[in-house]
Scaffold this active site. Structure first.
Site, PDB file in Angstrom:
ATOM      1  N   ASP A 215       0.781  -1.355   0.097  1.00 17.54           N
ATOM      2  CA  ASP A 215       0.211   0.067   0.187  1.00 17.54           C
ATOM      3  C   ASP A 215       0.917   1.257   0.143  1.00 17.54           C
ATOM      4  O   ASP A 215       0.842   2.119  -0.856  1.00 17.54           O
ATOM      5  CB  ASP A 215      -0.884  -0.152   1.248  1.00 17.54           C
TER       6      ASP A 215
ATOM      7  N   GLU B 226      -5.580   7.741   0.208  1.00 12.11           N
ATOM      8  CA  GLU B 226      -5.677   7.102   1.474  1.00 12.11           C
ATOM      9  C   GLU B 226      -4.877   7.094   2.396  1.00 12.11           C
ATOM     10  O   GLU B 226      -5.103   7.264   3.580  1.00 12.11           O
ATOM     11  CB  GLU B 226      -6.279   5.530   1.075  1.00 12.11           C
TER      12      GLU B 226
ATOM     13  N   ASP C 145      -6.323   5.471  -4.617  1.00 12.96           N
ATOM     14  CA  ASP C 145      -6.267   4.489  -3.647  1.00 12.96           C
ATOM     15  C   ASP C 145      -5.324   3.259  -3.889  1.00 12.96           C
ATOM     16  O   ASP C 145      -5.298   2.813  -4.898  1.00 12.96           O
ATOM     17  CB  ASP C 145      -7.646   3.757  -3.563  1.00 12.96           C
TER      18      ASP C 145
ATOM     19  N   ILE D 189      -4.090   0.366  -2.966  1.00 10.54           N
ATOM     20  CA  ILE D 189      -4.537  -0.669  -2.802  1.00 10.54           C
ATOM     21  C   ILE D 189      -5.891  -0.647  -2.397  1.00 10.54           C
ATOM     22  O   ILE D 189      -5.972  -0.614  -1.304  1.00 10.54           O
ATOM     23  CB  ILE D 189      -3.710  -1.788  -1.960  1.00 10.54           C
ATOM     24  N   ASP D 190      -6.971  -1.044  -3.164  1.00  9.72           N
ATOM     25  CA  ASP D 190      -8.505  -0.798  -2.888  1.00  9.72           C
ATOM     26  C   ASP D 190      -8.696  -2.525  -2.496  1.00  9.72           C
ATOM     27  O   ASP D 190      -8.563  -3.263  -3.753  1.00  9.72           O
ATOM     28  CB  ASP D 190      -9.301  -0.250  -3.701  1.00  9.72           C
TER      29      ASP D 190
ATOM     30  N   THR E 145      -7.497  -4.239   0.248  1.00  8.77           N
ATOM     31  CA  THR E 145      -6.184  -4.684   0.991  1.00  8.77           C
ATOM     32  C   THR E 145      -6.348  -6.359   1.465  1.00  8.77           C
ATOM     33  O   THR E 145      -5.275  -7.080   1.405  1.00  8.77           O
ATOM     34  CB  THR E 145      -5.648  -3.863   2.219  1.00  8.77           C
TER      35      THR E 145
ATOM     36  N   ASP F 295     -12.447   5.763  -3.349  1.00  6.90           N
ATOM     37  CA  ASP F 295     -13.125   4.175  -3.091  1.00  6.90           C
ATOM     38  C   ASP F 295     -14.141   4.032  -4.431  1.00  6.90           C
ATOM     39  O   ASP F 295     -14.519   2.781  -4.853  1.00  6.90           O
ATOM     40  CB  ASP F 295     -13.671   3.664  -1.945  1.00  6.90           C
TER      41      ASP F 295
END
Length: 319
Positions: A45, A68, A119, A121-122, A124, A259
């Site tokens: 991330d 994020e 984001d 890593i959307d 995770t 998101d």
């Protein structure tokens, strides 16, 4: 074409981040940390956010980035910052820890007339399970999403979904240079005429969402996946509807812009519709959260009004 340069930069950054994330995921010794809200975050991330923010800032130094993650946890752990730096160095060999932390914190910008949202890593938890996750980048101007890029390394052979406002949506292979135009599903007899839903049940009210889907004729087994890959599934005809309806016990909950921004434009440019649960457009112009919107409805378009009516009827029945 307008936004062509921005789109190329976003796609290149998403590809780099996808390579980095897959490398980290294949590592045998990577672990996750817990953020203050108890949600997980990984080396990938942080490293993906560093890479993408660095690329966006180099190309568009005046554009704020609303992302994020922040480097706050890494400032508390030199060993974790070292691991993140090592991941970044696979792509930028001369990167130093203080630079990497600064690149991550480029993502602490403010919503404005023109800004990027990200984001890294959307999904995770999906990333940790070896399932679906997404790297999502969007450019917003005057409150409207102008372009989006979503890298989904685990979606079939691996791909990037991308769209520019008014110019359609495409799916690009991560393995080859092949691309194809995206079009939502219009065949309501197809087995893919189904609901796409989150694996994590905390991401909405699953029973209510399934009830709404059945009310508008989506009776096939749902497609379960993490992340904004669900938007890609709708845009590419693998599903017809995605709902994110808030729990009645938490009426004040609002979604984060990172998101949904990239996914929303990709579905819309593929011929679908995206709104909140009351049919209002998503407003990305005021805050890092969609404070003027409750719930998310993303559909292949034809069923959208029926879905909104079913949601309203369902809410009235609860009163």
């Amino acid at each position: 074409m307008k936004y062509e340069h921005e789109s190329k930069v976003a796609i290149a950054a998403a590809k780099q981040a996808a390579v980095l994330c897959e490398s980290v995921r294949r590592s045998v010794n990577f672990v996750s940390l817990d953020k203050p809200d108890r949600s997980p975050v990984t080396i990938a991330d942080f490293a993906a956010q560093a890479i993408i923010c660095h690329q966006l800032h180099q190309a568009f130094p005046q554009d704020p980035i609303v992302a994020e993650e922040s480097a706050a946890l890494l400032y508390q752990s030199a060993s974790q910052l070292t691991k993140v730096t090592e991941a970044v160095q696979a792509l930028i060999p001369d990167a130093m820890p203080e630079q990497v932390a600064a690149w991550i914190d480029l993502g602490q910008g403010k919503v404005g007339e023109r800004f990027w949202t990200l984001d890294p890593i959307d999904g995770t938890k999906g990333f940790l399970r070896g399932a679906q996750y997404a790297i999502a980048i969007a450019l917003i101007e005057s409150g409207e999403v102008k372009l989006g890029a979503i890298a989904c390394p685990a979606f079939e052979e691996g791909c990037i979904f991308t769209a520019i406002r008014g110019q359609g949506a495409q799916r690009l292979s991560l393995q080859t240079r092949q691309s194809q135009a995206l079009k939502v599903l219009n065949d309501q007899t197809s087995f893919q005429f189904r609901l796409a839903e989150s694996v994590e049940t905390s991401h909405g009210d699953p029973e209510r969402q399934r009830s709404i889907a059945q009310a508008v004729g989506l009776t096939a087994s749902s497609l379960q996946m993490d992340s904004q890959a669900k938007y890609g599934a709708i845009a590419s005809g693998h599903a017809a509807l995605y709902l994110r309806l808030p729990w009645s016990q938490n009426p004040d909950y609002r979604e984060n812009i990172w998101d949904h921004a990239a996914g929303a434009i990709i579905v819309e440019e593929a011929g679908g519709r995206v709104s909140n649960m009351h049919g209002k457009p998503l407003n990305f112009s005021t805050n890092a959260q969609l404070i003027e919107n409750r719930g998310i409805v993303a559909s292949q378009g034809e069923i959208h009004d029926a879905v909104l009516a079913a949601i309203a009827a369902n809410a009235a029945a609860d009163i």
